[in-house]
Design a protein around this motif. Structure first.
Motif, PDB file in Angstrom:
ATOM      1  N   SER A   1       0.804  -1.213   0.000  1.00 30.47           N
ATOM      2  CA  SER A   1       0.000   0.000   0.000  1.00 30.47           C
ATOM      3  C   SER A   1       0.838   1.265   0.000  1.00 30.47           C
ATOM      4  O   SER A   1       0.299   2.359  -0.090  1.00 30.47           O
ATOM      5  N   ILE A   2       2.160   1.130   0.140  1.00 34.19           N
ATOM      6  CA  ILE A   2       3.038   2.293   0.191  1.00 34.19           C
ATOM      7  C   ILE A   2       3.902   2.326  -1.064  1.00 34.19           C
ATOM      8  O   ILE A   2       4.588   1.361  -1.382  1.00 34.19           O
ATOM      9  N   LEU A   3       3.839   3.435  -1.793  1.00 30.08           N
ATOM     10  CA  LEU A   3       4.624   3.611  -3.004  1.00 30.08           C
ATOM     11  C   LEU A   3       5.692   4.666  -2.766  1.00 30.08           C
ATOM     12  O   LEU A   3       5.425   5.721  -2.194  1.00 30.08           O
ATOM     13  N   SER A   4       6.887   4.382  -3.234  1.00 24.73           N
ATOM     14  CA  SER A   4       7.991   5.324  -3.080  1.00 24.73           C
ATOM     15  C   SER A   4       7.945   6.369  -4.182  1.00 24.73           C
ATOM     16  O   SER A   4       7.719   6.054  -5.353  1.00 24.73           O
ATOM     17  N   LEU A   5       8.180   7.619  -3.814  1.00 23.77           N
ATOM     18  CA  LEU A   5       8.199   8.697  -4.797  1.00 23.77           C
ATOM     19  C   LEU A   5       9.435   8.634  -5.683  1.00 23.77           C
ATOM     20  O   LEU A   5       9.495   9.304  -6.713  1.00 23.77           O
TER      21      LEU A   5
ATOM     22  N   GLN B   1      -8.478  11.557  -2.615  1.00 24.73           N
ATOM     23  CA  GLN B   1      -7.215  11.981  -2.013  1.00 24.73           C
ATOM     24  C   GLN B   1      -7.510  12.785  -0.746  1.00 24.73           C
ATOM     25  O   GLN B   1      -8.205  13.800  -0.773  1.00 24.73           O
ATOM     26  N   ILE B   2      -6.994  12.285   0.373  1.00 21.53           N
ATOM     27  CA  ILE B   2      -7.255  12.943   1.649  1.00 21.53           C
ATOM     28  C   ILE B   2      -6.655  14.350   1.656  1.00 21.53           C
ATOM     29  O   ILE B   2      -5.490  14.538   1.290  1.00 21.53           O
ATOM     30  N   LYS B   3      -7.454  15.307   2.057  1.00 17.54           N
ATOM     31  CA  LYS B   3      -6.975  16.686   2.140  1.00 17.54           C
ATOM     32  C   LYS B   3      -5.961  16.812   3.272  1.00 17.54           C
ATOM     33  O   LYS B   3      -6.066  16.147   4.302  1.00 17.54           O
ATOM     34  N   ALA B   4      -4.983  17.702   3.048  1.00 18.40           N
ATOM     35  CA  ALA B   4      -3.914  17.856   4.030  1.00 18.40           C
ATOM     36  C   ALA B   4      -4.443  18.261   5.400  1.00 18.40           C
ATOM     37  O   ALA B   4      -3.947  17.816   6.432  1.00 18.40           O
ATOM     38  N   ASN B   5      -5.499  19.081   5.437  1.00 16.51           N
ATOM     39  CA  ASN B   5      -6.038  19.539   6.724  1.00 16.51           C
ATOM     40  C   ASN B   5      -7.065  18.575   7.312  1.00 16.51           C
ATOM     41  O   ASN B   5      -7.716  18.888   8.304  1.00 16.51           O
ATOM     42  N   GLN B   6      -7.212  17.393   6.683  1.00 15.90           N
ATOM     43  CA  GLN B   6      -8.158  16.391   7.183  1.00 15.90           C
ATOM     44  C   GLN B   6      -7.465  15.112   7.628  1.00 15.90           C
ATOM     45  O   GLN B   6      -8.120  14.145   8.005  1.00 15.90           O
ATOM     46  N   LEU B   7      -6.136  15.114   7.596  1.00 15.87           N
ATOM     47  CA  LEU B   7      -5.406  13.903   7.956  1.00 15.87           C
ATOM     48  C   LEU B   7      -5.680  13.477   9.387  1.00 15.87           C
ATOM     49  O   LEU B   7      -5.805  12.282   9.682  1.00 15.87           O
ATOM     50  N   GLN B   8      -5.813  14.444  10.297  1.00 13.86           N
ATOM     51  CA  GLN B   8      -6.065  14.098  11.691  1.00 13.86           C
ATOM     52  C   GLN B   8      -7.423  13.425  11.854  1.00 13.86           C
ATOM     53  O   GLN B   8      -7.590  12.540  12.702  1.00 13.86           O
ATOM     54  N   HIS B   9      -8.400  13.811  11.043  1.00 11.80           N
ATOM     55  CA  HIS B   9      -9.718  13.170  11.115  1.00 11.80           C
ATOM     56  C   HIS B   9      -9.661  11.733  10.595  1.00 11.80           C
ATOM     57  O   HIS B   9     -10.316  10.836  11.132  1.00 11.80           O
ATOM     58  N   PHE B  10      -8.876  11.530   9.551  1.00 15.07           N
ATOM     59  CA  PHE B  10      -8.714  10.182   9.023  1.00 15.07           C
ATOM     60  C   PHE B  10      -8.094   9.264  10.080  1.00 15.07           C
ATOM     61  O   PHE B  10      -8.556   8.136  10.303  1.00 15.07           O
TER      62      PHE B  10
ATOM     63  N   GLN C   1      -8.813  -0.113  -1.917  1.00 15.04           N
ATOM     64  CA  GLN C   1      -7.524  -0.191  -1.230  1.00 15.04           C
ATOM     65  C   GLN C   1      -6.990   1.214  -0.975  1.00 15.04           C
ATOM     66  O   GLN C   1      -7.233   2.129  -1.752  1.00 15.04           O
ATOM     67  N   LEU C   2      -6.269   1.349   0.132  1.00 18.64           N
ATOM     68  CA  LEU C   2      -5.628   2.606   0.484  1.00 18.64           C
ATOM     69  C   LEU C   2      -4.181   2.578   0.010  1.00 18.64           C
ATOM     70  O   LEU C   2      -3.475   1.606   0.233  1.00 18.64           O
ATOM     71  N   PHE C   3      -3.757   3.655  -0.666  1.00 17.43           N
ATOM     72  CA  PHE C   3      -2.381   3.766  -1.131  1.00 17.43           C
ATOM     73  C   PHE C   3      -1.755   5.049  -0.605  1.00 17.43           C
ATOM     74  O   PHE C   3      -2.403   6.098  -0.574  1.00 17.43           O
ATOM     75  N   ILE C   4      -0.509   4.944  -0.184  1.00 16.59           N
ATOM     76  CA  ILE C   4       0.236   6.088   0.338  1.00 16.59           C
ATOM     77  C   ILE C   4       1.459   6.308  -0.544  1.00 16.59           C
ATOM     78  O   ILE C   4       2.264   5.400  -0.730  1.00 16.59           O
ATOM     79  N   LEU C   5       1.582   7.509  -1.093  1.00 22.65           N
ATOM     80  CA  LEU C   5       2.773   7.882  -1.852  1.00 22.65           C
ATOM     81  C   LEU C   5       3.603   8.798  -0.973  1.00 22.65           C
ATOM     82  O   LEU C   5       3.151   9.885  -0.583  1.00 22.65           O
ATOM     83  N   SER C   6       4.798   8.360  -0.640  1.00 16.95           N
ATOM     84  CA  SER C   6       5.587   9.083   0.346  1.00 16.95           C
ATOM     85  C   SER C   6       7.077   9.023   0.022  1.00 16.95           C
ATOM     86  O   SER C   6       7.560   8.066  -0.583  1.00 16.95           O
ATOM     87  N   ASP C   7       7.779  10.046   0.456  1.00 14.02           N
ATOM     88  CA  ASP C   7       9.233  10.110   0.324  1.00 14.02           C
ATOM     89  C   ASP C   7       9.926   9.556   1.573  1.00 14.02           C
ATOM     90  O   ASP C   7      11.120   9.335   1.581  1.00 14.02           O
TER      91      ASP C   7
ATOM     92  N   TYR D   1       3.198  14.233  -2.753  1.00 17.82           N
ATOM     93  CA  TYR D   1       2.868  13.060  -1.964  1.00 17.82           C
ATOM     94  C   TYR D   1       1.359  13.031  -1.773  1.00 17.82           C
ATOM     95  O   TYR D   1       0.651  13.994  -2.078  1.00 17.82           O
ATOM     96  N   GLY D   2       0.863  11.927  -1.258  1.00 17.33           N
ATOM     97  CA  GLY D   2      -0.577  11.859  -1.059  1.00 17.33           C
ATOM     98  C   GLY D   2      -1.021  10.549  -0.456  1.00 17.33           C
ATOM     99  O   GLY D   2      -0.309   9.540  -0.491  1.00 17.33           O
ATOM    100  N   ILE D   3      -2.223  10.579   0.128  1.00 22.15           N
ATOM    101  CA  ILE D   3      -2.886   9.390   0.659  1.00 22.15           C
ATOM    102  C   ILE D   3      -4.201   9.250  -0.100  1.00 22.15           C
ATOM    103  O   ILE D   3      -5.003  10.189  -0.142  1.00 22.15           O
ATOM    104  N   TYR D   4      -4.408   8.084  -0.697  1.00 25.56           N
ATOM    105  CA  TYR D   4      -5.537   7.895  -1.593  1.00 25.56           C
ATOM    106  C   TYR D   4      -6.360   6.668  -1.214  1.00 25.56           C
ATOM    107  O   TYR D   4      -5.814   5.588  -0.984  1.00 25.56           O
ATOM    108  N   PHE D   5      -7.676   6.838  -1.187  1.00 18.15           N
ATOM    109  CA  PHE D   5      -8.590   5.701  -1.239  1.00 18.15           C
ATOM    110  C   PHE D   5      -8.838   5.446  -2.720  1.00 18.15           C
ATOM    111  O   PHE D   5      -9.253   6.337  -3.452  1.00 18.15           O
ATOM    112  N   VAL D   6      -8.593   4.216  -3.174  1.00 18.31           N
ATOM    113  CA  VAL D   6      -8.771   3.899  -4.590  1.00 18.31           C
ATOM    114  C   VAL D   6      -9.809   2.784  -4.725  1.00 18.31           C
ATOM    115  O   VAL D   6      -9.726   1.759  -4.048  1.00 18.31           O
ATOM    116  N   SER D   7     -10.769   2.998  -5.619  1.00 16.35           N
ATOM    117  CA  SER D   7     -11.814   2.003  -5.883  1.00 16.35           C
ATOM    118  C   SER D   7     -11.759   1.591  -7.344  1.00 16.35           C
ATOM    119  O   SER D   7     -11.555   2.435  -8.232  1.00 16.35           O
TER     120      SER D   7
END
Length: 218
Positions: free
Chosen positions: A68-72, A94-103, A184-190, A165-171
């Protein structure tokens, strides 16, 4: 119709089968006439007639990766497996940056496919930006094919490319039935993580940047 004969040893006897290249989801009229002789010389004493329906090929549409984690630093693509489906709709939240805490606060379960405690208040629709894309496959009913989806075009589109970067719910959605086939949830991160456990059983987590090739202080 052409056929071949398949034999199989079953304990102390042989089993023989007539193998044909049958088409899916149709009926076949199979008739064996009286006097039909088997390989072992046995004769059929009466006419044998049967109607046989072949099964339709199963239709599949799913993510071909467990990660679920992809490297940039690598290709920002995921593989999708399709069988009997020529197209698929890929829906991204794509989860908004100011909504990560809610997720993090209101979701639980498998982080690859999390659920929300209070869906009527917090859900993926109201904490994310939504994008939709259709992809095509060279469909092969017999063995299935693989396709790719590229996240590059959706890396924080709202920031005009300032963030990558980003956190995505993908259907994955079947466009014919409009049913969701996979989530599935995917995270693109450095970032990279290193867990160190000392001899006195104290755990320390180190966080680093792949692009900067050094630890992150904050």
């Amino acid at each position: 119709m052409d056929y071949s004969i398949k034999d199989q040893k079953l304990i102390d006897e042989m089993k023989y089968e007539l193998v044909i290249d049958a088409k899916p989801d149709i009926y076949y009229h199979i008739a064996l006439k009286k006097g039909f002789t088997s390989i072992e010389g046995h004769e059929l004493e009466y006419d044998k007639v049967s109607m046989v329906e072949t099964d339709a090929f199963p239709k599949e549409l799913k993510f071909a990766t467990e990660g679920s984690i992809l490297s940039l630093n690598e290709k920002k693509k995921i593989s999708i497996f399709s069988r009997g489906t020529k197209k698929a709709i890929v829906k991204l939240h794509q989860i908004k940056a100011n909504q990560l805490q809610h997720f993090l606060a209101f979701s639980s379960g498998d982080k690859k496919n999390p659920y929300f405690y209070y869906k009527h208040v917090i859900n993926k629709e109201n904490i994310s930006d939504t994008y939709v894309e259709e992809i095509s496959f060279n469909s092969n009913d017999y063995r299935g094919v693989y396709g790719e989806f590229d996240f590059s075009n959706y890396l924080n589109k709202r920031s005009h490319g300032n963030l990558n970067y980003g956190i995505y719910f993908v259907s994955l959605i079947d466009p014919v039935t409009e049913k969701v086939k996979a989530n599935q949830l995917f995270i693109l991160s450095d970032m990279v993580y290193l867990l160190k456990i000392s001899n006195d059983n104290i755990s320390t987590i180190f966080v680093g940047s792949q692009s900067l090739e050094r630890p992150l202080n904050n």
